[in-house]
Design a protein around this motif. Structure first.
Motif, PDB file in Angstrom:
ATOM      1  N   VAL A 123       0.840  -1.203   0.000  1.00 16.52           N
ATOM      2  CA  VAL A 123       0.000   0.000   0.000  1.00 16.52           C
ATOM      3  C   VAL A 123       0.878   1.258   0.000  1.00 16.52           C
ATOM      4  N   ALA A 124       1.979   1.225   0.758  1.00 20.54           N
ATOM      5  CA  ALA A 124       2.888   2.375   0.790  1.00 20.54           C
ATOM      6  C   ALA A 124       3.568   2.580  -0.561  1.00 20.54           C
ATOM      7  N   TYR A 125       3.912   1.485  -1.266  1.00 23.68           N
ATOM      8  CA  TYR A 125       4.434   1.618  -2.634  1.00 23.68           C
ATOM      9  C   TYR A 125       3.408   2.335  -3.512  1.00 23.68           C
ATOM     10  N   ALA A 126       2.130   1.953  -3.356  1.00 20.81           N
ATOM     11  CA  ALA A 126       1.077   2.594  -4.143  1.00 20.81           C
ATOM     12  C   ALA A 126       1.024   4.090  -3.851  1.00 20.81           C
ATOM     13  N   ALA A 127       1.103   4.452  -2.569  1.00 22.02           N
ATOM     14  CA  ALA A 127       1.060   5.874  -2.193  1.00 22.02           C
ATOM     15  C   ALA A 127       2.239   6.626  -2.787  1.00 22.02           C
ATOM     16  N   SER A 128       3.425   6.036  -2.720  1.00 20.92           N
ATOM     17  CA  SER A 128       4.616   6.677  -3.270  1.00 20.92           C
ATOM     18  C   SER A 128       4.464   6.924  -4.776  1.00 20.92           C
ATOM     19  N   ASN A 129       3.951   5.924  -5.489  1.00 22.44           N
ATOM     20  CA  ASN A 129       3.810   6.060  -6.934  1.00 22.44           C
ATOM     21  C   ASN A 129       2.682   7.022  -7.319  1.00 22.44           C
ATOM     22  N   VAL A 130       1.620   7.092  -6.504  1.00 25.91           N
ATOM     23  CA  VAL A 130       0.563   8.073  -6.747  1.00 25.91           C
ATOM     24  C   VAL A 130       1.119   9.489  -6.600  1.00 25.91           C
ATOM     25  N   ILE A 131       1.885   9.724  -5.530  1.00 28.27           N
ATOM     26  CA  ILE A 131       2.471  11.054  -5.320  1.00 28.27           C
ATOM     27  C   ILE A 131       3.409  11.402  -6.467  1.00 28.27           C
ATOM     28  N   MET A 132       4.192  10.410  -6.911  1.00 23.51           N
ATOM     29  CA  MET A 132       5.100  10.652  -8.036  1.00 23.51           C
ATOM     30  C   MET A 132       4.308  11.018  -9.291  1.00 23.51           C
ATOM     31  N   ALA A 136      10.693  14.334  -5.142  1.00 23.53           N
ATOM     32  CA  ALA A 136      11.712  13.871  -4.193  1.00 23.53           C
ATOM     33  C   ALA A 136      11.062  13.265  -2.960  1.00 23.53           C
ATOM     34  N   ALA A 137       9.985  13.901  -2.458  1.00 21.77           N
ATOM     35  CA  ALA A 137       9.279  13.363  -1.291  1.00 21.77           C
ATOM     36  C   ALA A 137       8.678  11.991  -1.605  1.00 21.77           C
ATOM     37  N   ALA A 138       8.138  11.845  -2.821  1.00 18.44           N
ATOM     38  CA  ALA A 138       7.580  10.559  -3.228  1.00 18.44           C
ATOM     39  C   ALA A 138       8.647   9.475  -3.235  1.00 18.44           C
ATOM     40  N   ARG A 139       9.830   9.806  -3.740  1.00 20.14           N
ATOM     41  CA  ARG A 139      10.903   8.816  -3.818  1.00 20.14           C
ATOM     42  C   ARG A 139      11.472   8.487  -2.437  1.00 20.14           C
ATOM     43  N   LEU A 140      11.523   9.472  -1.551  1.00 16.32           N
ATOM     44  CA  LEU A 140      11.990   9.184  -0.197  1.00 16.32           C
ATOM     45  C   LEU A 140      11.022   8.251   0.515  1.00 16.32           C
ATOM     46  N   LEU A 141       9.718   8.471   0.330  1.00 10.00           N
ATOM     47  CA  LEU A 141       8.725   7.546   0.874  1.00 10.00           C
ATOM     48  C   LEU A 141       8.902   6.156   0.266  1.00 10.00           C
TER      49      LEU A 141
END
Length: 403
Positions: A92-101, A111-116
């Protein structure tokens, strides 16, 4: 208590938990694709976010740095968490990171998306090998890990090129949105199909330092770090190296595809040997990798020789990536498999990030021709690590079954 697979008798073999292993393999595919995808979309992201390509490259570097710094602490912090919930939460966290990206319109948000994503990657790889090991009996650990790690190889062979093609065709944001959808689908399927195990309560009582100071763990972690440091010192700059031997820019893509195919062969070889002759496999892998790098250093202006040697190096590296994961699980103190695996994940990413730094310095100071020779010196230290660990870390045999 830690849940264990059913005991086996001389005439009965517990069935493979194939559905669960395939779900986790799909997770490793998603994980590696997410980490590597910006490399293929560098120019597109650079144009849209109005930053230089080296600045976009930091999205990959920062990701790896987060894994190197936080995989072990996150493994320690989440040691008590139920395993299925932790893995599904990481998806789920991978999904959130990719949505933000996908939604990023400015570089700081990307950058925040990639750090997550890097934090998520650290948590995922801190627990995935230990989780897989608990699905099977000890004599099947290596094969189970090999099957799961096939997802990473498929990501390099198929995931990143396909994601790159999709990004070029319809935009890089769409590619990250697709990855987010895949992550959510896997989280749902994983919750339905994956077995659940409690956290490692006994391992929680051991500090990271105490686990690391275990002789068998220390030798595996050090061997992983120096081997990956050497290899990625070369591989990060494989394109300029191959071009320095006379290979044309147009021929790079087919050469790298052949490199990836050779890596799949190495993964297959590891699967055949990892539970039968693990020490022999580790020695063969580190020696082959070092020899291939030495040949690369002597390839001069022979692109055919350079491409062939690079393929052999890729074959050896993919085998070693699986072999060290199986080795760390067997080297771990009782109840601390996830902690030990997290330490090894950190060591692996120290090699990725540190290798890029060392290789960059070598490239700037001595040129591309020096890259494989410096890399060979470091991987040679890995050979000595395996030789030294004949009793602790890299034994010749493994337990035959669970009792």
């Amino acid at each position: 208590m830690t849940a264990t697979p059913p005991a086996e008798t001389a005439t009965t073999r517990a069935p493979w938990p194939m559905a669960g292993l395939l779900v986790v393999a799909a997770g490793t595919f998603l994980s590696v694709t997410t980490e590597m995808l910006p490399m293929g979309l560098l120019s597109s992201i650079s144009r849209d976010l109005d930053v230089s390509e080296p600045t976009v490259g930091l999205l990959v570097t920062g990701y790896a740095l987060m894994v190197a710094l936080f995989a072990a602490p996150l493994g320690r912090l989440t040691a008590r968490f139920p395993r299925r919930g932790l893995l599904v939460g990481a998806l789920v966290a991978y999904a959130a990171s990719n949505v933000i990206m996908a939604l990023s319109t400015v570089y700081p948000l990307a950058a925040a998306a990639r750090l997550l994503g890097g934090l998520t990657h650290g948590a995922f790889w801190a627990m995935v090998a230990g989780y897989v090991a608990r699905m099977v009996t000890p004599d099947r650990v290596g094969r189970a890990v090999t099957l799961v790690f096939t997802g990473g190889t498929v990501a390099i062979l198929v995931g990143v090129p396909t994601g790159t093609a999709l990004g070029v065709a319809v935009g890089w944001r769409a590619t990250f949105a697709v990855l987010a959808g895949i992550a959510l689908l896997l989280a749902f399927v994983g919750w339905r199909l994956l077995p659940d195990y409690p956290g490692e309560l006994s391992g929680q009582g051991m500090s990271l330092l105490r686990v690391l100071r275990t002789p068998s763990v220390a030798i595996v972690v050090i061997t992983t770090a120096v081997t990956m440091l050497g290899y990625f010192g070369f591989y990060t700059y494989i394109s300029p190296f191959l071009q320095s031997t006379g290979l044309s820019e147009a021929a790079l893509s087919p050469a790298l595809l052949g490199y990836g195919a050779a890596g799949a062969v190495g993964l297959l070889a590891a699967g055949l040997l990892v539970d039968k002759r693990p020490r022999f496999a580790m020695l063969a892998g580190t020696v082959t990798l070092t020899a291939a790098l030495i040949v690369l250093s002597m390839s001069g202006h022979s692109p055919a020789l350079a491409v062939a040697a690079a393929a052999v190096a890729g074959m050896a590296l993919n085998a070693l990536a699986t072999l060290v994961q199986a080795a760390i699980l067997r080297a771990a103190p009782a109840g601390a498999a996830d902690t030990a695996a997290a330490l090894n994940a950190s060591a692996f990413n120290v090699g990725i990030g540190g290798g890029a730094l060392v290789g960059g310095l070598v490239l700037a100071g001595w040129g591309p021709g020096a890259l494989p020779l410096v890399a060979a010196l470091l991987t040679c230290a890995g050979v000595f690590g395996v030789a030294y660990g004949r009793r602790e870390g890299f034994p010749a045999t493994v337990p035959s079954s669970a009792g």
